[in-house]
Design a protein around this motif. Structure first.
Motif: not given
Length: 414
Positions: A132-150
């Motif tokens: 789960q910490h990969s979600l906040i690592h700045f070198k990983q790209v997040l998908p286009p999702v709803q803001v509230h999901d993020l």
């Protein structure tokens, strides 16, 4: 192997099977290296195989996720957990006493918050090993999702492991990426899968338990020339070329290893296993699930998965066609290492541990989490803030008994 043997507490979140399956291989390597490992499970009751990982384990209440249809029911999940928030100080205090009494050398946590906070309160090294910490690592790209999901996804990361000395985020990456207190770490071999030899037989393996059974059957029946083995519905029945199989870990892995490809949700652990078994992957990520959306996005970027938000005849046909065109062989590959590479990195971070922690940082972090959790929850807001502030005071009080504030240290130097 590390010369100094340690007594370790391994905190494991029991929501789903992913945390347990990931921790199992790390624990096995730690035991192989000669360390003593105890487990602390929090959340739903852990399955029997989890209790056999170590000789000594404890189970405590923790947060739970509520599902509705094909996704997470965010309002019910928040409400259910906030209503039980008042019990968290007592649980935290019990875990803190356990850590102090057993005098563990370090805490390792897989998305388990109480062991993390107890390690912090007793000034033990806290190492997080999760995905789960990969979600906040700045070198990983997040998908286009709803803001509230993020917001929910990142809030959950901060809530479960608010502070640690270092985190290892196991993810779909080709090389190790370290930044600050976090490291993106490639996949590693799973000991359990070494017993299974990948082959290509006459079936596809299907595991889509959050979809309606009738819908899955309706779509798969449109491919009479193919054979499907379906797991996740707890029954044994064959309807033409579609076979529903009873839940069983070994039979599921055997059918996955011998399949033409795998159709499943975008859970990290199951995707990881399909990659190790060199299978074509069809992913149907759950709704309102930032982690699954991210997994699907990253695997698609590496051309390692066919992603479909909805299970349809057209999406399954495209997946089967691609697998056939490549003769069921996988052309794109991800880096896979050995668990010992990870445990050696963990030992290095434990060796780097410095016991002094600023009490001000602790209170600031916990207050920030309290504010993030309690926003927009109406009458439960005050209870949540009061509870987390209580924990913050207890934690900071422990530090004040052992260390001096930065201002006091500076005054002593003058």
């Amino acid at each position: 192997m590390r010369r100094i043997l340690m007594r370790l507490l391994y905190g494991i979140n029991t929501n789903g099977q992913g945390h347990i399956n990931r921790a199992r291989d790390v624990i096995r390597q730690l035991l192989f290296d000669g360390h003593q490992v105890d487990c602390l499970f929090s959340g739903p009751t852990p399955p029997l195989y989890a209790k056999s990982l170590v000789r000594r384990w404890r189970h405590i209440p923790g947060y739970k996720i509520k599902f509705s249809g094909q996704g997470i029911n965010v309002p019910e999940t928040l409400l259910q957990n906030l209503l039980h928030f008042r019990n968290f100080p007592r649980i935290f205090e019990n875990v803190r006493r356990l850590v102090k009494q057993e005098d563990y050398d370090a805490i390792i946590t897989d998305f388990e918050g109480f062991s993390c906070m107890a390690g912090l309160a007793t000034q033990k090294p806290v190492i997080s090993v999760d995905h789960q910490h990969s979600l906040i690592h700045f070198k990983q790209v997040l998908p286009p999702v709803q803001v509230h999901d993020l917001i929910v996804g990142m809030g959950l990361v901060l809530y479960c492991t608010p502070l640690c000395n270092h985190y290892f985020a196991i993810d779909f990456v080709q090389e190790l990426e370290r930044s600050g207190i976090g490291t993106l770490f490639p996949l590693f071999e799973k000991f359990e899968l070494l017993d299974y030899t990948p082959t290509v037989e006459d079936h596809y393996c299907v595991y889509l338990p959050y979809l309606r059974e009738q819908h899955v059957l309706k779509v798969l029946q449109k491919f009479p020339e193919e054979r499907f083995k379906v797991y996740g519905y707890h029954r044994k029945e064959t309807l033409g070329h579609v076979s529903f199989e009873p839940t069983g870990r070994q039979t599921f892995l055997q059918d996955m290893a011998s399949s033409k490809g795998v159709l499943m949700h975008a859970g990290f652990s199951s995707s990881w296993e399909a990659i190790l078994l060199k299978k074509h992957i069809y992913l149907n990520p759950l709704d309102n699930h930032i982690e699954q959306a991210t997994n699907a996005h990253r695997l698609a970027k590496f051309d390692r998965a066919h992603v479909a938000p909805i299970l349809t005849r057209e999406s399954v046909a495209a997946f089967i066609s691609k697998a056939q065109d490549q003769d069921y062989q996988v052309n794109a590959h991800l880096t896979v290492t050995h668990p010992s590479v990870l445990t050696n990195a963990i030992y290095d971070r434990i060796d780097d541990f410095e016991p002094f922690v600023s009490w001000a940082i602790v209170r600031k972090q916990l207050s920030r989490i309290a504010g993030g959790i309690s926003n927009g929850v109406g009458g439960v807001r005050a209870q949540a803030s009061q509870t987390v502030n209580h924990i913050a005071q207890r934690v900071s009080g422990r530090f004040l008994n052992r260390t001096k504030r930065p201002s006091e240290l500076l005054s002593n130097l003058s």
